[in-house]
Design an enzyme around this catalytic site. Structure first.
Site, mmCIF file in Angstrom:
data_model
loop_
_atom_site.group_PDB
_atom_site.id
_atom_site.type_symbol
_atom_site.label_atom_id
_atom_site.label_comp_id
_atom_site.label_asym_id
_atom_site.label_seq_id
_atom_site.Cartn_x
_atom_site.Cartn_y
_atom_site.Cartn_z
ATOM 1 N N LYS A 75 4.509 -5.251 -4.455
ATOM 2 C CA LYS A 75 5.391 -5.415 -3.131
ATOM 3 C C LYS A 75 6.229 -6.649 -3.306
ATOM 4 O O LYS A 75 7.490 -6.754 -2.874
ATOM 5 C CB LYS A 75 4.355 -5.491 -2.146
ATOM 6 C CG LYS A 75 3.487 -4.159 -1.731
ATOM 7 C CD LYS A 75 2.483 -4.570 -0.743
ATOM 8 C CE LYS A 75 1.661 -3.281 -0.416
ATOM 9 N NZ LYS A 75 0.460 -3.417 0.442
ATOM 10 N N GLN A 113 -3.163 -8.052 3.055
ATOM 11 C CA GLN A 113 -3.534 -6.981 1.919
ATOM 12 C C GLN A 113 -4.813 -6.642 2.224
ATOM 13 O O GLN A 113 -5.528 -7.787 2.407
ATOM 14 C CB GLN A 113 -3.339 -7.714 0.425
ATOM 15 C CG GLN A 113 -3.533 -6.284 -0.526
ATOM 16 C CD GLN A 113 -2.770 -5.129 -0.458
ATOM 17 O OE1 GLN A 113 -1.531 -5.261 -0.312
ATOM 18 N NE2 GLN A 113 -3.575 -4.017 -0.603
ATOM 19 N N ASP A 155 3.079 -3.066 8.247
ATOM 20 C CA ASP A 155 2.534 -1.941 7.671
ATOM 21 C C ASP A 155 1.968 -0.920 8.664
ATOM 22 O O ASP A 155 1.584 0.193 8.407
ATOM 23 C CB ASP A 155 0.950 -2.579 7.449
ATOM 24 C CG ASP A 155 0.607 -2.978 5.716
ATOM 25 O OD1 ASP A 155 1.378 -2.214 4.882
ATOM 26 O OD2 ASP A 155 -0.043 -3.695 5.500
#
Ligand code: NAD
Length: 285
Positions: free
Chosen positions: A53, A97, A120
Site C-alpha cells: 500500500k 490494517q 477502506d
C-alpha cells in the site's frame, strides 16, 4: 477458452490516471493527498500488505504516513491516535490494517475513524451509504471487482450473480454493489445448501469464501464471468484462488487470474478512495 480479466493491466492504467490527477491537485493546492497507515503488531501478511500500500502511494504521488505500533498497544492509545489523525488537515485517509490484536475491538476502531477519511470503506456510515444507493467511500475489494466487471462491457442489469462468501469486507458490500448495478444477487455462505446448484446457474460468479479450489471448473455455466477474490499460498510458494482456474477457463467467458486479478485492483481502489477524499477536503468536485 475464457478471456483473461487482467487486473494488473487495469490497475496500472488506473494508477497512471490517479497519479496525473493527484499531481494536478497537488500543484493547484500546494499539498499532496495524505494517507495515514496504522499497523498494530507483527503479523507477517499484514506487513506485506502495508508495504504494498505504501509503495502504491509513493508511485502515485500520495504522501503516506506510517504508524507502526507494538502488539501490546492499548485500544485507548490507538483511539487517541485515530482522533489526532481525524483532526489533522494534512491527512485525507486513515487506514487501520486488519486484523488487530485480540485485545482490540476492530469495530470500535473502525467506528472511531472519521467517515470522510475511511478510505477502506468499512465504517457503518459508508456501508449505509452504499446500502441506501448513495455510495460515498466504497470498500476497496468489491469496488475493484466492479471495475473488473466493467472491463467485460457486459450490461449487469438482470444478470444472475452468485457471490460465494458473506464477510463484511468482501461478500456483503459486493452484494450491495451488484444490486446497485441492477443485477439479481444471490449470496452463498457456509450454511448454503448445494453450492454447486447456485454456481451452475450463475452468469457472474464472485468467489470469496477463502477456500482453495472450492469452486470446480465443471460447475461453471458456459460463457460466465468468474471473479476470483480468494488468495491461497500453495506449498511451492505460488498463489492460487477459490476457483479451479484451469478447468474453469474451459467453460467461462471471462476469468480473473490469481495472482494478477483482484489483488492489484484492491490497492488501486484504496488509492482512488484517498484521491476522492482529498478532492472532497479541498472542496473540489
Ligand atoms: P472470511 O473468512 O471473513 O469470510 C469467508 C466467507 O465465506 C464467510 O461468509 C463464510 O460463510 C463463507 N464460506 C466459507 N466456506 C464456505 C463454503 N464452503 N461454501 C460457501 N461459503 C463459504 O474471508 P474474507 O475476508 O471475506 O476473504 C475471503 C478470501 O478473499 C480469502 O481468501 C482472502 O484472502 C481473500 N481476500 C482477497 C482480497 C484481494 O484483494 N484479492 C481482499 C480481501 C480478501
Amino acid at each position: 477458452t475464457a478471456k483473461i480479466l487482467d487486473g494488473k493491466a487495469l490497475a496500472a492504467r488506473m494508477r497512471e490516471q490517479i497519479r496525473l490527477e493527484a499531481a494536478e491537485l497537488t500543484q493547484k493546492h500546494g499539498r499532496a493527498p495524505g494517507l495515514a497507515v496504522i499497523l498494530v503488531g507483527d503479523d507477517p501478511a499484514s506487513h506485506v500488505y502495508v508495504k504494498n500500500k505504501k509503495s502504491g502511494c509513493e508511485k502515485t504521488g500520495i504522501h503516506s504516513i506510517s504508524h507502526e505500533l507494538p502488539a501490546e498497544t492499548t485500544q485507548q492509545h490507538l483511539l487517541g491516535l485515530i482522533s489526532e489523525l481525524n483532526q489533522d488537515p494534512k491527512v485525507d485517509g486513515i487506514l487501520v490494517q486488519l486484523p488487530v490484536p485480540a485485545h482490540i475491538n476492530p469495530e470500535t476502531i473502525i467506528e472511531a475513524i472519521d467517515p470522510g477519511k475511511d478510505v477502506d470503506g468499512f465504517h457503518p456510515y459508508n456501508v449505509g451509504r452504499l446500502t441506501a444507493r448513495k455510495p460515498a467511500l466504497r470498500s476497496c475489494t468489491p469496488y475493484g471487482c466492479m471495475k473488473l466487471l466493467e472491463e467485460t462491457g457486459l450490461d449487469l442489469h438482470g444478470k444472475e450473480c452468485v457471490i460465494v462468501g458473506a464477510s463484511n469486507i468482501v461478500g456483503r458490500p459486493m452484494a450491495l454493489e451488484l444490486l446497485l448495478a441492477g443485477a439479481t444477487v444471490t449470496v452463498c455462505h457456509r450454511f448454503t445448501r448445494n453450492l454447486q446448484a447456485h454456481i451452475e446457474r450463475a452468469e457472474i460468479i464472485i468467489a470469496a469464501a477463502g477456500k482453495q479450489g472450492l469452486i470446480k471448473g465443471e460447475w461453471i455455466r458456459p460463457g460466465a464471468v468468474v471473479i476470483d477474490v480468494g488468495i491461497h499460498r500453495r506449498e511451492d510458494g505460488s498463489l492460487t484462488g477459490d476457483v479451479e482456474f484451469e478447468s474453469a477457463s474451459q467453460h467461462a467467458g471471462w476469468i480473473t487470474p490469481v495472482p494478477g486479478g483482484v489483488g492489484p485492483m484492491t490497492i488501486t481502489m484504496l488509492l482512488a478512495n484517498t484521491l476522492q477524499a482529498f478532492r472532497k477536503h479541498l472542496g473540489e468536485s
